[in-house]
Design a protein around this motif. Sequence first.
Motif, PDB file in Angstrom:
ATOM      1  N   TYR A 153       0.857  -1.199   0.000  1.00 43.20           N
ATOM      2  CA  TYR A 153       0.000   0.000   0.000  1.00 43.20           C
ATOM      3  C   TYR A 153       0.885   1.237   0.000  1.00 43.20           C
ATOM      4  O   TYR A 153       1.848   1.339   0.766  1.00 43.20           O
ATOM      5  N   THR A 154       0.553   2.219  -0.861  1.00 37.96           N
ATOM      6  CA  THR A 154       1.227   3.508  -0.907  1.00 37.96           C
ATOM      7  C   THR A 154       0.189   4.601  -0.743  1.00 37.96           C
ATOM      8  O   THR A 154      -0.819   4.619  -1.455  1.00 37.96           O
ATOM      9  N   SER A 155       0.431   5.501   0.193  1.00 31.38           N
ATOM     10  CA  SER A 155      -0.521   6.578   0.453  1.00 31.38           C
ATOM     11  C   SER A 155      -0.479   7.617  -0.652  1.00 31.38           C
ATOM     12  O   SER A 155       0.505   7.712  -1.398  1.00 31.38           O
ATOM     13  N   PRO A 156      -1.515   8.439  -0.759  1.00 31.41           N
ATOM     14  CA  PRO A 156      -1.426   9.585  -1.679  1.00 31.41           C
ATOM     15  C   PRO A 156      -0.422  10.597  -1.130  1.00 31.41           C
ATOM     16  O   PRO A 156      -0.030  10.546   0.040  1.00 31.41           O
ATOM     17  N   LEU A 157       0.003  11.504  -1.966  1.00 34.72           N
ATOM     18  CA  LEU A 157       0.930  12.555  -1.555  1.00 34.72           C
ATOM     19  C   LEU A 157       0.171  13.575  -0.711  1.00 34.72           C
ATOM     20  O   LEU A 157      -0.809  14.178  -1.163  1.00 34.72           O
ATOM     21  N   LEU A 158       0.628  13.756   0.528  1.00 32.95           N
ATOM     22  CA  LEU A 158      -0.032  14.673   1.462  1.00 32.95           C
ATOM     23  C   LEU A 158       0.984  15.695   1.951  1.00 32.95           C
ATOM     24  O   LEU A 158       1.875  15.364   2.745  1.00 32.95           O
ATOM     25  N   ALA A 159       0.888  16.907   1.436  1.00 35.42           N
ATOM     26  CA  ALA A 159       1.800  17.991   1.834  1.00 35.42           C
ATOM     27  C   ALA A 159       3.262  17.563   1.706  1.00 35.42           C
ATOM     28  O   ALA A 159       4.093  17.829   2.581  1.00 35.42           O
ATOM     29  N   GLY A 160       3.584  16.864   0.619  1.00 32.01           N
ATOM     30  CA  GLY A 160       4.950  16.426   0.365  1.00 32.01           C
ATOM     31  C   GLY A 160       5.316  15.098   0.986  1.00 32.01           C
ATOM     32  O   GLY A 160       6.411  14.587   0.749  1.00 32.01           O
ATOM     33  N   LEU A 161       4.439  14.504   1.797  1.00 31.50           N
ATOM     34  CA  LEU A 161       4.735  13.281   2.539  1.00 31.50           C
ATOM     35  C   LEU A 161       4.064  12.071   1.887  1.00 31.50           C
ATOM     36  O   LEU A 161       2.894  12.113   1.526  1.00 31.50           O
ATOM     37  N   THR A 162       4.834  10.974   1.754  1.00 29.82           N
ATOM     38  CA  THR A 162       4.315   9.718   1.227  1.00 29.82           C
ATOM     39  C   THR A 162       4.690   8.586   2.180  1.00 29.82           C
ATOM     40  O   THR A 162       5.832   8.501   2.636  1.00 29.82           O
ATOM     41  N   LEU A 163       3.731   7.700   2.455  1.00 33.37           N
ATOM     42  CA  LEU A 163       3.960   6.515   3.272  1.00 33.37           C
ATOM     43  C   LEU A 163       3.751   5.269   2.422  1.00 33.37           C
ATOM     44  O   LEU A 163       2.865   5.240   1.561  1.00 33.37           O
ATOM     45  N   LYS A 164       4.566   4.252   2.679  1.00 34.47           N
ATOM     46  CA  LYS A 164       4.466   3.012   1.906  1.00 34.47           C
ATOM     47  C   LYS A 164       4.735   1.829   2.821  1.00 34.47           C
ATOM     48  O   LYS A 164       5.660   1.859   3.640  1.00 34.47           O
ATOM     49  N   GLY A 165       3.935   0.785   2.681  1.00 33.95           N
ATOM     50  CA  GLY A 165       4.140  -0.436   3.440  1.00 33.95           C
ATOM     51  C   GLY A 165       4.071  -1.639   2.536  1.00 33.95           C
ATOM     52  O   GLY A 165       3.281  -1.670   1.582  1.00 33.95           O
ATOM     53  N   GLN A 166       4.904  -2.640   2.812  1.00 35.19           N
ATOM     54  CA  GLN A 166       4.952  -3.845   1.973  1.00 35.19           C
ATOM     55  C   GLN A 166       5.069  -5.068   2.863  1.00 35.19           C
ATOM     56  O   GLN A 166       5.852  -5.077   3.825  1.00 35.19           O
ATOM     57  N   TYR A 167       4.299  -6.110   2.533  1.00 40.13           N
ATOM     58  CA  TYR A 167       4.325  -7.353   3.305  1.00 40.13           C
ATOM     59  C   TYR A 167       4.401  -8.509   2.318  1.00 40.13           C
ATOM     60  O   TYR A 167       3.576  -8.608   1.409  1.00 40.13           O
ATOM     61  N   LYS A 205       8.224   2.538   4.420  1.00 32.29           N
ATOM     62  CA  LYS A 205       8.999   3.702   3.976  1.00 32.29           C
ATOM     63  C   LYS A 205       8.220   4.974   4.260  1.00 32.29           C
ATOM     64  O   LYS A 205       6.999   5.018   4.096  1.00 32.29           O
ATOM     65  N   ILE A 206       8.933   6.000   4.668  1.00 28.22           N
ATOM     66  CA  ILE A 206       8.375   7.335   4.772  1.00 28.22           C
ATOM     67  C   ILE A 206       9.277   8.269   3.975  1.00 28.22           C
ATOM     68  O   ILE A 206      10.504   8.188   4.079  1.00 28.22           O
ATOM     69  N   GLN A 207       8.659   9.112   3.159  1.00 27.32           N
ATOM     70  CA  GLN A 207       9.444   9.993   2.292  1.00 27.32           C
ATOM     71  C   GLN A 207       8.804  11.375   2.281  1.00 27.32           C
ATOM     72  O   GLN A 207       7.580  11.515   2.217  1.00 27.32           O
ATOM     73  N   TYR A 208       9.656  12.390   2.337  1.00 26.22           N
ATOM     74  CA  TYR A 208       9.190  13.775   2.276  1.00 26.22           C
ATOM     75  C   TYR A 208       9.914  14.488   1.146  1.00 26.22           C
ATOM     76  O   TYR A 208      11.156  14.469   1.074  1.00 26.22           O
TER      77      TYR A 208
END
Length: 398
Positions: A153-167, A205-208
Amino acid sequence: MKKVLLAAALMSAGIVAHAQSSVTMYGRLDVGVQYRTGIPGGNAVQMESGDWGESEFGFRGAEDLGGGTKAIFKLEMGLDMLNGNYQNGSLFGREARVGLTNDTWGTFKIGYAGAAEISQDSWDVDPQLMQFYSIATLVRGRNWAQAGNSVEYTSPLLAGLTLKGQYDLSNASNWNGNGGTGSAPGQLGATSGFGASQGRSDGAKIQYNASAFELQAIYDEIRDPFGRFSNVYLYSRSILAGGTYSLGPVKFYAGYQHLSAPDADEAGYDFAATPGGASLPTAVDHEWGGVGWQITPVTLLTAAIYHANANNGNGNATLYTLAGSYNLSKRTFLYSELGYIHNSSTSNIGLGDGYADPYGTGGASNANGGGAVGSGINEGPGYGHGQFAGNVGIMTQF
């Protein structure tokens, strides 16, 4: 007249349906020549496939389901430009996934992640963009991990921030794996035994992203078929953080990675013998820094230094790199990269891919030392020795 109107309506519906879905064929082809010193028998000049990036061919598609939601898929294979074969162990060994995406709630994918295993996202903070001599070299390919049976799952871009999780499920009879078939990592220095399968893996992953800089942090773990962290370069926990900062045509990079394998044992290292005075490594600290300079719109020069230190007497190594690329067009460019590794007396890391120079003192076929027993000819240098390599090649994309 009614028949004409009906035919026109059907044609119109077909056009709309076609407009709501798409399938794209794409790929890239990379081939070149490499010169390398310090391997058994002396030096070598070799033709290479994928020194800048693995050649690939694939299909991706999207279908509009309405309400801003699309069904998506991707099928991607690795290609060996030297013989025309596919790579990564299977036909679509780089990726085979289907999913749903929506600008509001994000993207969900399921299937074979392959080369999209979350550790490979670290190329964003690598000055050499995961070319052959890069962020993966001093950790013997650990950052080129692959995984199957994946849910992401990858989140939408929120104020420059993206979250991603993988299993990534082990597909074995217990939660972490039990020595069953699992899913093939595809590289990471395995030579036999465990290299054919893996247990459960997962990561986040967390990315800004801002206008001038990017920050990224990735936690990633890959277990062996028995659910353990038994090889710091193969089955381990990884914590990685890095960032970039752009100042006009110049981009600066910095990062740090810690690998941990608390269950390390001889089986996890394919029964490799250790160097004198050392025991099996359970941790590696890896840091790097570099710079990219866009000299002209078509010319890029990059330079970077990487350093890694393994515990339990396994020494340290430093990698120096210099690379450049020149765009002949929007789709085709020439590239070249130079790399030199300096090893301490109990380190033997080389400019290989993890297959060519795995951990351990050499088997009978390797007079220079290095490499797990049974690994065949090891292309790494002996303990305490350096290695130099350079390549030049061409990449075209379609």
